[in-house]
Write an enzyme that holds these catalytic residues in place. Sequence first.
Site, PDB file in Angstrom:
ATOM      1  N   SER A   4       0.647  -1.245   0.206  1.00 19.29           N
ATOM      2  CA  SER A   4      -0.050  -0.098  -0.093  1.00 19.29           C
ATOM      3  C   SER A   4       0.689   1.228  -0.083  1.00 19.29           C
ATOM      4  O   SER A   4       0.315   2.134  -0.007  1.00 19.29           O
ATOM      5  CB  SER A   4      -1.085   0.024   1.380  1.00 19.29           C
ATOM      6  OG  SER A   4      -0.278   0.180   2.539  1.00 19.29           O
TER       7      SER A   4
ATOM      8  N   LYS B 240      -6.392   4.571   8.153  1.00 22.50           N
ATOM      9  CA  LYS B 240      -5.052   5.481   7.616  1.00 22.50           C
ATOM     10  C   LYS B 240      -5.472   6.807   7.617  1.00 22.50           C
ATOM     11  O   LYS B 240      -4.357   7.812   7.952  1.00 22.50           O
ATOM     12  CB  LYS B 240      -4.663   4.956   6.162  1.00 22.50           C
ATOM     13  CG  LYS B 240      -4.106   3.755   6.346  1.00 22.50           C
ATOM     14  CD  LYS B 240      -3.537   3.075   5.141  1.00 22.50           C
ATOM     15  CE  LYS B 240      -3.081   1.734   5.164  1.00 22.50           C
ATOM     16  NZ  LYS B 240      -2.253   1.460   3.824  1.00 22.50           N
TER      17      LYS B 240
END
Length: 342
Positions: free
Chosen positions: A235, A280
């Site tokens: 990611s 996140k």
Amino acid sequence: MKSRTILRSSLVLAIILLIMSFIKLPFYITQPGMASELEPIIKVENGFDDEEGSFSLTTVRFGRANPLTYMWAKLNEFYYIHPLEEIKREDESDKEYMNRQLHMMEVSQESAISVAYQKANKKIDYTFHGIYVDGVIKNMPASSKLKVGDRIYKVDSLEFQTAEEFIDYVAKKKEGEEVTITYERDGKQDKTNITLASFPDQPEKIGLGISLVTDRQMDVEPKIELQTEEIGGPSAGLMMSLEIFNQLTEGDLTKGYKIAGTGTINAEGEVGPIGGISQKIVAADKEGMDIFFAPNEQGVPTSNYNEAIETGKKIGTEMKIIPVDTFDEAIKYLNDLQGKNF
């Protein structure tokens, strides 16, 4: 007497809590991680590293649930509970899972370097190092012979440079035929013979029961060093490519801003979705980020970007959340950005 009773009760409670912490439940808990600045862990030789701001990757923390963490996750909005099968493949050990995550990071690094160096018109060459075993299917012939993390160098004395070449070769074989695999595990080479069989859920398909990816080393000029040994998963691809490109080219794309984000990236510079986008966003907001790049997924309603926007509203963030589908879109946004006023 009363103080002794309190002391005993506290001791019993502490023992109970300690015991509960060792009880493993069939779940994983994920929670917001942190935003980690990339400049200290990515170094381009003789690169431009005078950033006024920063590029940061964002992480999600996760761990096996016990009764205490399970109850805590139930009480916290951005703590998520996942059944084991959502995180790990069937019969995959913790070591195999971590090996797979670390290799995904290696592939992500390669794509990030490739995109950044191509966009900066820098030299790239490749040296091939075999084929990486990414997964092993239970009850198939390879399951007792190979493990996730093995690197295959030869099949029947033939050397292949890509996983596709290996797959094409094996596809021409018939059920019951045997192939000799030369592989490396933990730094040591070995050989094993594996008989091809049909897949339980696809009887018409013949194979060994492994999934593969090409393992190759990228040689670039100027040289680059990445210290990401403890970071797993793909990611961080987009953010690594931006940091690398910024060090390869004159000027400072950060323009004084603290820039975080997430998203996979492939060799064509396309940004892909990831898991844990809400967590996140929370992590980046806590770290005081100014801008956050989120995968747009071509604008589909369930995109990472739309989820990020909803999370941003919930937590009242002042961070700008920017949708991106490609590396070029992120660069254009940064080029058009006005410098931060200090």
